[in-house]
Design a protein around this motif. Structure first.
Motif, short mmCIF file in Angstrom:
data_model
loop_
_atom_site.label_atom_id
_atom_site.label_comp_id
_atom_site.label_asym_id
_atom_site.label_seq_id
_atom_site.Cartn_x
_atom_site.Cartn_y
_atom_site.Cartn_z
N ARG A 75 0.83 -1.22 0.00
CA ARG A 75 0.00 0.00 0.00
C ARG A 75 0.85 1.26 0.00
NH1 ARG A 75 -3.58 -3.40 3.42
NH2 ARG A 75 -5.38 -3.83 2.11
N LYS A 76 1.98 1.23 0.70
CA LYS A 76 2.89 2.38 0.70
C LYS A 76 3.43 2.64 -0.71
CE LYS A 76 6.75 4.61 2.91
NZ LYS A 76 6.26 5.90 2.52
N ILE A 77 3.83 1.56 -1.40
CA ILE A 77 4.33 1.70 -2.78
C ILE A 77 3.21 2.19 -3.70
CG2 ILE A 77 5.21 0.40 -4.78
CD1 ILE A 77 7.32 0.79 -2.58
N ARG A 78 2.03 1.58 -3.57
CA ARG A 78 0.90 1.96 -4.43
C ARG A 78 0.49 3.40 -4.19
NH1 ARG A 78 -4.48 -0.68 -2.80
NH2 ARG A 78 -4.24 0.96 -1.27
N ASN A 79 0.30 3.78 -2.94
CA ASN A 79 -0.20 5.12 -2.64
C ASN A 79 0.88 6.19 -2.74
OD1 ASN A 79 -2.59 3.80 -2.14
ND2 ASN A 79 -2.39 3.87 0.08
N GLY A 80 2.12 5.84 -2.39
CA GLY A 80 3.20 6.83 -2.41
C GLY A 80 3.82 7.03 -3.78
N TYR A 81 4.01 5.95 -4.52
CA TYR A 81 4.69 6.03 -5.81
C TYR A 81 3.76 5.80 -7.00
CZ TYR A 81 8.88 5.50 -2.92
OH TYR A 81 9.86 5.66 -1.98
N GLN A 100 8.21 6.40 -11.73
CA GLN A 100 7.03 6.16 -10.90
C GLN A 100 5.81 6.86 -11.48
OE1 GLN A 100 8.67 8.06 -7.42
NE2 GLN A 100 7.13 9.65 -7.51
N GLY A 101 4.64 6.44 -11.00
CA GLY A 101 3.41 7.14 -11.32
C GLY A 101 2.51 6.44 -12.30
N ALA A 102 1.31 6.14 -11.84
CA ALA A 102 0.22 5.62 -12.67
C ALA A 102 0.58 4.31 -13.37
CB ALA A 102 -0.23 6.66 -13.68
N ILE A 103 1.32 3.44 -12.71
CA ILE A 103 1.64 2.13 -13.26
C ILE A 103 0.72 1.12 -12.62
CG2 ILE A 103 3.39 0.32 -13.48
CD1 ILE A 103 5.50 2.58 -13.39
#
Length: 189
Positions: A75-81, A100-103
């Protein structure tokens, strides 16, 4: 257009990857990401590798705290990056997430060895009534920024997907696909 199954990752490579320890896989990914542990792509792949590894821990009682840790890190990776890379993906070796972003990567996708994925890429299903269909990328596939690959399509080894392309059909090995919907413009020998 059908892509031969042998153009995808070799089953022996997958068996070889499972023989590597978690730390060996993470070290390989760290080198592939330029030996920079601060890159969000490396962090996303490392959390993915941890998520896959923790599923091998038995009994489930010992796995439970690791699963809680994995879910927090995911969740940290999904929400942060902005990188969604669930542990159910079949990810090859030395895969690089460039930015990063929208992957968003579908949980049943397959990504071969040494692929490059850039920002804004989506590997997803095409039809709501077929939620388990997901793209399969061969080895050394180069996916450009903003590209979308939908449905049960196969991208052959050494293929290039252009920036912002929307891929709805198979792409043969060595080909370059661009446009909306994507069309093959070049096939290297």
């Amino acid at each position: 257009m059908d892509v031969p199954a042998e153009s995808l990752t070799n089953p022996n490579d997958t068996a070889e990857a499972t023989q590597l320890t978690l730390w060996q896989q993470i070290k390989e990914d760290w080198i592939a990401h330029g030996c920079d542990w601060t890159k969000p792509g490396f962090r996303a792949v490392a959390v993915y590798r941890f998520g896959v590894w923790r599923m091998q821990v038995q009994p489930k009682l010992l796995r439970s705290p690791l699963s809680i840790l994995y879910r927090m890190l995911y969740r940290k990776i999904r929400n942060g990056y902005g990188i969604e890379l669930p542990f159910t993906v079949k990810l090859g070796r030395r895969v690089v997430i460039e930015h990063q972003g929208a992957i968003v990567i579908h949980g049943y996708s397959t990504i071969g060895d040494e692929c490059i994925i850039r920002q804004g890429v989506t590997l997803g299903n095409r039809y709501l009534e077929k939620p388990l269909e997901a793209p399969k990328l061969g080895k050394r596939v180069n996916v450009g920024a903003g590209a979308k690959i939908f449905g049960d399509v196969t991208i052959g080894d050494n293929a290039n997907i252009g920036a912002n392309a929307v891929v709805l059909n198979h792409v043969p090995p060595g080909a370059t696909a661009v446009g909306i919907p994507a069309k093959i413009i070049e096939k290297s020998q």
